[in-house]
Design a protein around this motif. Structure first.
Motif: not given
Length: 409
Positions: A179, A185, A204, A212
């Motif tokens: 990422y 993504n 994330i 994500a």
């Protein structure tokens, strides 16, 4: 029909984190997505096939694939679906396997400039500092939630090592690193990877405050609920030196009637309208569907030329029992006694059976033929003259056969 609608219509979508967000990404070519491949062998196999087909579909729709090779995670081993610990591999073996994967993936994915990436998680995992990982990553993982994940349940019964316990953290870190480095993504994976994938989206969110997404694809199971891609002799490989194009073709040509249309829908690129028209097919028409499936997949993996050769050989096998391009066993004059070999020894030396008692049963049950002629007698013998230049095709049951060649003839 949108890209996402087609994925659903083909039966590929299993679980998603946010369906509307994922729809928007892949329908508009905005997804930079990854699928991980741990290099546990020197060839990809049928189990990887659906993932490769999905990557190709999405790349054709304008999305950007990242093929993640597990040079780092391969040092640990994924416990998902395992009842025992995977064998440890040396760094040299892992690197060799990664190199072979790249060659094979290039048949499916366009890795030209800006179209796709191939990266190795050893680039970031091997240099991680243990104390830093504990401090920076450790607080974001609940041990209770990790132990409840499906991927650990089987291993918990026999004992889960601390080494394997870290696999989920490493896979989550992969998504986190991708990422940040490449704007990845979206992660895809098999339905058995759901817990590991959620761990990545959560890391994330906690570390970066960003969203994500993850989507699992349906596992390729047969009508009995078992993973497809296994034969009595082992996995069905994409490497032609491990599974020949003919054997690859025959695997799909011989799948169960109940599985053929599902496989055509999930694995081929034939139009859905054409596949829908096959839903009413039955009897001999299903054999035609199996030929279509076998041809399309062999063409995709090995080339149109190899698919044509495999199809011709397969048809020859089922008609007159003689084909130029099929699994071959070589005998020498030393294998003959008084210039002849009996059927039980022939079956054993050709690799069609593992013992003479198995050979005896096969003949007595009427399941053995040579060049299309059924062998009724366990004492049947073949002289060297029976082995023509094109070989003697020996068949056991409906699906096992060898072209037996006598060297020096």
């Amino acid at each position: 029909m949108t890209v996402y609608e087609e994925l659903k219509a083909r039966g590929l979508v299993a679980q998603v984190t946010d369906e509307d967000l994922i729809k928007n990404l892949i329908n508009n070519g905005k997804a930079t997505f990854y699928i991980g491949f741990d290099p546990t062998a020197d060839s990809l196999h049928v189990g990887h096939f659906m993932a490769l087909c999905l990557m190709k579909r999405l790349q054709m729709a304008g999305n950007k694939p990242i093929a993640l090779l597990g040079g780092g995670t391969g040092m640990i081993g994924d416990p998902s679906g395992r009842s025992d610990m995977r064998q440890m591999m040396t760094p040299e073996t892992i690197q060799h396997n990664c190199d072979r994967f790249k060659e094979q993936m290039s048949k499916f994915i366009d890795f030209s400039e800006g179209k796709a990436l191939m990266v190795n998680n050893a680039d970031w995992l091997m240099d991680l500092n243990y104390i830093e990982v504990l401090r920076e990553i450790g607080p974001h993982f609940s041990v209770n939630r990790m132990l409840a994940a499906e991927c650990y349940k089987q291993r918990m019964e026999k004992g889960l090592t601390f080494l394997e316990f870290n696999y989920m953290i490493m896979q989550a870190y992969d998504f986190f690193a991708l990422y940040q480095r490449y704007g990845c993504n979206l992660q895809f994976g098999g339905d058995d990877q759901w817990g590991n994938m959620l761990a990545g989206t959560e890391l994330i969110r906690r570390k970066l405050g960003e969203d994500a997404s993850a989507m699992t694809i349906t596992l390729l199971l047969n009508s009995e609920g078992k993973k497809m891609g296994k034969t009595q002799s082992g996995a069905v490989w994409l490497d032609p030196d491990k599974t020949s194009p003919f054997e690859f073709y025959q695997y799909w040509r011989n799948i169960a009637d109940a599985d053929v249309l599902k496989c055509i829908r999930m694995l081929t690129f034939l139009p859905l309208e054409e596949i829908d028209a096959m839903d009413s097919w039955e009897g001999s028409q299903l054999n035609r569907a199996k030929e279509i499936l076998a041809y399309e997949l062999t063409k995709m993996v090995h080339s149109e030329e190899e698919a044509n050769k495999a199809q011709e050989s397969s048809r020859a096998l089922f008609s007159q029992g003689n084909a130029a391009d099929m699994p071959t066993a070589e005998l020498s004059k030393e294998d003959l006694t008084d210039d002849a070999i009996d059927i039980l020894t022939l079956l054993l030396k050709s690799g069609l059976v593992s013992s003479k008692s198995e050979a005896r049963r096969a003949v007595e049950q009427g399941g053995v033929s040579a060049d299309g002629e059924k062998i009724p007698d366990i004492h049947e013998v073949f002289t060297s003259e029976a082995f023509t230049e094109s070989g003697l095709v020996v068949k056991k049951g409906k699906k096992s056969f060898r072209k037996v060649v006598l060297k020096g003839v």
